[in-house]
Scaffold this motif. Structure first.
Motif, PDB file in Angstrom:
ATOM      1  N   ALA A  79       8.532   9.322  16.679  1.00 34.64           N
ATOM      2  CA  ALA A  79       8.795   7.876  16.550  1.00 34.64           C
ATOM      3  C   ALA A  79       7.510   7.139  16.193  1.00 34.64           C
ATOM      4  O   ALA A  79       7.505   6.245  15.339  1.00 34.64           O
ATOM      5  CB  ALA A  79       9.377   7.336  17.853  1.00 34.64           C
ATOM      6  N   LEU A  80       6.405   7.521  16.819  1.00 33.67           N
ATOM      7  CA  LEU A  80       5.109   6.878  16.549  1.00 33.67           C
ATOM      8  C   LEU A  80       4.691   7.076  15.097  1.00 33.67           C
ATOM      9  O   LEU A  80       4.306   6.123  14.407  1.00 33.67           O
ATOM     10  CB  LEU A  80       4.029   7.449  17.475  1.00 33.67           C
ATOM     11  CG  LEU A  80       2.593   7.007  17.191  1.00 33.67           C
ATOM     12  CD1 LEU A  80       2.367   5.565  17.643  1.00 33.67           C
ATOM     13  CD2 LEU A  80       1.580   7.923  17.870  1.00 33.67           C
ATOM     14  N   VAL A  81       4.790   8.338  14.624  1.00 36.50           N
ATOM     15  CA  VAL A  81       4.390   8.626  13.241  1.00 36.50           C
ATOM     16  C   VAL A  81       5.287   7.865  12.262  1.00 36.50           C
ATOM     17  O   VAL A  81       4.799   7.209  11.330  1.00 36.50           O
ATOM     18  CB  VAL A  81       4.434  10.151  12.954  1.00 36.50           C
ATOM     19  CG1 VAL A  81       4.207  10.431  11.477  1.00 36.50           C
ATOM     20  CG2 VAL A  81       3.377  10.872  13.794  1.00 36.50           C
ATOM     21  N   ALA A  82       6.598   7.895  12.495  1.00 37.69           N
ATOM     22  CA  ALA A  82       7.525   7.216  11.582  1.00 37.69           C
ATOM     23  C   ALA A  82       7.274   5.715  11.555  1.00 37.69           C
ATOM     24  O   ALA A  82       7.149   5.118  10.481  1.00 37.69           O
ATOM     25  CB  ALA A  82       8.965   7.517  12.001  1.00 37.69           C
ATOM     26  N   ALA A  83       7.169   5.090  12.742  1.00 38.66           N
ATOM     27  CA  ALA A  83       6.965   3.638  12.812  1.00 38.66           C
ATOM     28  C   ALA A  83       5.617   3.256  12.201  1.00 38.66           C
ATOM     29  O   ALA A  83       5.505   2.261  11.479  1.00 38.66           O
ATOM     30  CB  ALA A  83       7.049   3.158  14.262  1.00 38.66           C
ATOM     31  N   THR A  84       4.583   4.061  12.475  1.00 37.95           N
ATOM     32  CA  THR A  84       3.248   3.764  11.952  1.00 37.95           C
ATOM     33  C   THR A  84       3.235   3.799  10.429  1.00 37.95           C
ATOM     34  O   THR A  84       2.731   2.873   9.780  1.00 37.95           O
ATOM     35  CB  THR A  84       2.217   4.784  12.494  1.00 37.95           C
ATOM     36  OG1 THR A  84       2.188   4.679  13.917  1.00 37.95           O
ATOM     37  CG2 THR A  84       0.828   4.505  11.950  1.00 37.95           C
ATOM     38  N   PHE A  85       3.793   4.857   9.840  1.00 40.75           N
ATOM     39  CA  PHE A  85       3.725   4.985   8.378  1.00 40.75           C
ATOM     40  C   PHE A  85       4.647   3.996   7.673  1.00 40.75           C
ATOM     41  O   PHE A  85       4.325   3.520   6.592  1.00 40.75           O
ATOM     42  CB  PHE A  85       3.997   6.433   7.956  1.00 40.75           C
ATOM     43  CG  PHE A  85       2.774   7.281   8.102  1.00 40.75           C
ATOM     44  CD1 PHE A  85       1.846   7.365   7.062  1.00 40.75           C
ATOM     45  CD2 PHE A  85       2.494   7.938   9.284  1.00 40.75           C
ATOM     46  CE1 PHE A  85       0.690   8.107   7.203  1.00 40.75           C
ATOM     47  CE2 PHE A  85       1.337   8.680   9.437  1.00 40.75           C
ATOM     48  CZ  PHE A  85       0.433   8.770   8.398  1.00 40.75           C
ATOM     49  N   LEU A  92       0.635  -2.379   3.374  1.00 41.37           N
ATOM     50  CA  LEU A  92      -0.177  -2.105   2.181  1.00 41.37           C
ATOM     51  C   LEU A  92       0.512  -2.644   0.934  1.00 41.37           C
ATOM     52  O   LEU A  92      -0.150  -3.081  -0.006  1.00 41.37           O
ATOM     53  CB  LEU A  92      -0.445  -0.601   2.039  1.00 41.37           C
ATOM     54  CG  LEU A  92      -1.430  -0.008   3.049  1.00 41.37           C
ATOM     55  CD1 LEU A  92      -1.654   1.471   2.763  1.00 41.37           C
ATOM     56  CD2 LEU A  92      -2.763  -0.739   3.044  1.00 41.37           C
ATOM     57  N   GLN A  93       1.841  -2.630   0.933  1.00 41.42           N
ATOM     58  CA  GLN A  93       2.581  -3.180  -0.209  1.00 41.42           C
ATOM     59  C   GLN A  93       2.210  -4.646  -0.425  1.00 41.42           C
ATOM     60  O   GLN A  93       1.933  -5.067  -1.559  1.00 41.42           O
ATOM     61  CB  GLN A  93       4.092  -3.052   0.045  1.00 41.42           C
ATOM     62  CG  GLN A  93       4.925  -3.610  -1.114  1.00 41.42           C
ATOM     63  CD  GLN A  93       6.412  -3.691  -0.787  1.00 41.42           C
ATOM     64  OE1 GLN A  93       6.907  -2.970   0.074  1.00 41.42           O
ATOM     65  NE2 GLN A  93       7.101  -4.564  -1.462  1.00 41.42           N
ATOM     66  N   LYS A 114       2.736   4.528  -1.685  1.00 45.08           N
ATOM     67  CA  LYS A 114       3.937   4.839  -0.895  1.00 45.08           C
ATOM     68  C   LYS A 114       4.212   6.338  -0.865  1.00 45.08           C
ATOM     69  O   LYS A 114       4.609   6.881   0.171  1.00 45.08           O
ATOM     70  CB  LYS A 114       5.140   4.069  -1.444  1.00 45.08           C
ATOM     71  CG  LYS A 114       4.996   2.576  -1.176  1.00 45.08           C
ATOM     72  CD  LYS A 114       6.317   1.876  -0.989  1.00 45.08           C
ATOM     73  CE  LYS A 114       6.049   0.455  -0.534  1.00 45.08           C
ATOM     74  NZ  LYS A 114       7.260  -0.303  -0.268  1.00 45.08           N
ATOM     75  N   ALA A 115       3.986   7.003  -1.991  1.00 45.16           N
ATOM     76  CA  ALA A 115       4.187   8.460  -2.028  1.00 45.16           C
ATOM     77  C   ALA A 115       3.211   9.146  -1.087  1.00 45.16           C
ATOM     78  O   ALA A 115       3.582  10.042  -0.320  1.00 45.16           O
ATOM     79  CB  ALA A 115       4.014   8.975  -3.458  1.00 45.16           C
ATOM     80  N   LEU A 116       1.950   8.711  -1.130  1.00 46.06           N
ATOM     81  CA  LEU A 116       0.917   9.306  -0.268  1.00 46.06           C
ATOM     82  C   LEU A 116       1.266   9.103   1.207  1.00 46.06           C
ATOM     83  O   LEU A 116       1.220  10.052   2.008  1.00 46.06           O
ATOM     84  CB  LEU A 116      -0.447   8.690  -0.601  1.00 46.06           C
ATOM     85  CG  LEU A 116      -1.647   9.312   0.096  1.00 46.06           C
ATOM     86  CD1 LEU A 116      -1.883  10.725  -0.420  1.00 46.06           C
ATOM     87  CD2 LEU A 116      -2.898   8.471  -0.119  1.00 46.06           C
ATOM     88  N   LEU A 117       1.641   7.872   1.563  1.00 51.74           N
ATOM     89  CA  LEU A 117       1.991   7.578   2.960  1.00 51.74           C
ATOM     90  C   LEU A 117       3.200   8.392   3.394  1.00 51.74           C
ATOM     91  O   LEU A 117       3.235   8.924   4.505  1.00 51.74           O
ATOM     92  CB  LEU A 117       2.271   6.084   3.132  1.00 51.74           C
ATOM     93  CG  LEU A 117       1.058   5.160   3.162  1.00 51.74           C
ATOM     94  CD1 LEU A 117       1.501   3.707   3.146  1.00 51.74           C
ATOM     95  CD2 LEU A 117       0.198   5.420   4.386  1.00 51.74           C
ATOM     96  N   ALA A 118       4.198   8.510   2.527  1.00 53.92           N
ATOM     97  CA  ALA A 118       5.399   9.276   2.867  1.00 53.92           C
ATOM     98  C   ALA A 118       5.036  10.742   3.114  1.00 53.92           C
ATOM     99  O   ALA A 118       5.493  11.347   4.091  1.00 53.92           O
ATOM    100  CB  ALA A 118       6.428   9.164   1.747  1.00 53.92           C
TER     101      ALA A 118
ATOM    102  N   ILE B  50      -5.645   3.998   6.567  1.00 61.45           N
ATOM    103  CA  ILE B  50      -6.462   5.153   6.180  1.00 61.45           C
ATOM    104  C   ILE B  50      -6.706   6.030   7.419  1.00 61.45           C
ATOM    105  O   ILE B  50      -6.629   7.253   7.362  1.00 61.45           O
ATOM    106  CB  ILE B  50      -7.791   4.687   5.545  1.00 61.45           C
ATOM    107  CG1 ILE B  50      -7.502   3.870   4.276  1.00 61.45           C
ATOM    108  CG2 ILE B  50      -8.707   5.873   5.236  1.00 61.45           C
ATOM    109  CD1 ILE B  50      -8.679   3.038   3.783  1.00 61.45           C
ATOM    110  N   GLY B  51      -6.948   5.368   8.559  1.00 66.86           N
ATOM    111  CA  GLY B  51      -7.246   6.076   9.800  1.00 66.86           C
ATOM    112  C   GLY B  51      -6.087   6.891  10.355  1.00 66.86           C
ATOM    113  O   GLY B  51      -6.304   7.791  11.171  1.00 66.86           O
ATOM    114  N   THR B  52      -4.849   6.597   9.917  1.00 69.07           N
ATOM    115  CA  THR B  52      -3.718   7.393  10.394  1.00 69.07           C
ATOM    116  C   THR B  52      -3.879   8.843   9.952  1.00 69.07           C
ATOM    117  O   THR B  52      -3.287   9.737  10.563  1.00 69.07           O
ATOM    118  CB  THR B  52      -2.372   6.875   9.862  1.00 69.07           C
ATOM    119  OG1 THR B  52      -2.507   6.647   8.472  1.00 69.07           O
ATOM    120  CG2 THR B  52      -1.926   5.631  10.571  1.00 69.07           C
TER     121      THR B  52
END
Lengths: 133, 143
Positions: A79-85, A92-93, A114-118, B50-52
């Motif tokens: 949940a943390l990873v999903a909510a954070t990204f 960032l958008q 967005k691709a990188l974050l995903a 970036i830090g993530t």
């Protein structure tokens, strides 16, 4: 105005019906709302994660793996990873849209970020699952 | 008369000449606290995005096995690693506190200048306080 009067005479749709689906990105408040929902979710998740990391400071692989594998921690980490990204992608958008004014460059940078974050977010979730399962 | 006056001159819809407000020139304008906290929210947000990578690399190291994890822990424990973690903690708690300030604004509270300035200082104090608390606790638990 004459133009507006003509429009109301030539359509049977209501005022609400005509504006639905319009707007700058045809999405209404969806982006704004998702940013807030993820922010609210991240308040308890962040506090839990920081407290956990402090308690795990200097811990070895076995201890950390066992901690990740506990069902509640597995769920909260994903949940943390999903909510954070998700929150990061929305944020960032807005930054990109504010500072890049060339339509083509903006689109390319938006898609790339967005691709990188995903991908990094998915990598985080896969890592959690690999330890947990 | 300053040449810049020309840029500030405009007309209203009924044709009257008026002095237009000019947006602040960032190199000479002293930003109020509310502006500093605002741009800091954006800067810490980008830094945290970036830090993530730090969070994910820690998880991936745990998934990769004991050797990779020991290497990751060793880096986090080094001076550079700790410096990065400290900066990450400070950015995180700043964005966290100011984010709650933003949520309060979204709910309609705290818009007047006096309150906004006070909550700005509270945000900075909260971020520094929480960061120091987290690190002191961490070092105390490490022994």
């Amino acid at each position: 105005m004459a133009g507006t009067q003509k429009l109301t005479r030539t359509t049977l749709r209501s005022g609400l019906g005509r504006v639905r689906g319009l707007g700058s990105a045809k999405e209404g408040v969806q982006h704004w709302w998702a940013q807030r929902v993820t922010a609210i979710a991240l308040v308890p998740l962040t506090l839990w994660f920081v407290a956990s990391v402090i308690l795990l400071a200097g811990a070895d692989h076995a201890t950390v793996s066992a901690w990740i594998a506990r069902p509640l921690n597995t769920v909260l980490l994903i949940a943390l990873v999903a909510a954070t990204f998700w929150h990061a992608a929305l944020g960032l958008q807005v930054v990109i849209e504010d500072y890049i004014h060339t339509e083509g460059t903006k689109l390319v940078v938006l898609l790339a970020v967005k691709a990188l974050l995903a991908l990094v977010g998915l990598a985080g979730i896969v890592a959690v699952l690999r330890v947990a399962l | 008369m300053d040449a810049r006056e020309a840029l500030m001159t405009g007309t209203t819809s009924d044709g009257k000449l008026v002095r237009r407000p000019l947006s602040p020139h960032l190199q000479v304008y002293k930003l109020p606290l509310t502006a500093i906290t605002s741009i800091s929210h954006r800067i810490t947000g980008v830094a945290l995005a970036i830090g993530t990578g730090l969070l994910v690399s820690w998880l991936m190291a745990a998934a990769a096995g004991p050797i990779a994890f020991a290497e990751a822990q060793a880096f986090m424990g080094s001076f550079l690693g700790r410096l990065m973690l400290f900066g990450w903690t400070l950015a995180l708690f700043y964005h966290f506190c100011n984010g709650i300030r933003h949520l309060a604004w979204d709910a309609g509270y705290g818009y007047d200048m006096e309150t906004a300035t006070r909550t700005g200082w509270l945000t900075i104090g909260g971020a520094v306080g929480l960061t120091l608390f987290a690190w002191i606790l961490g070092y105390a638990l490490l022994g």
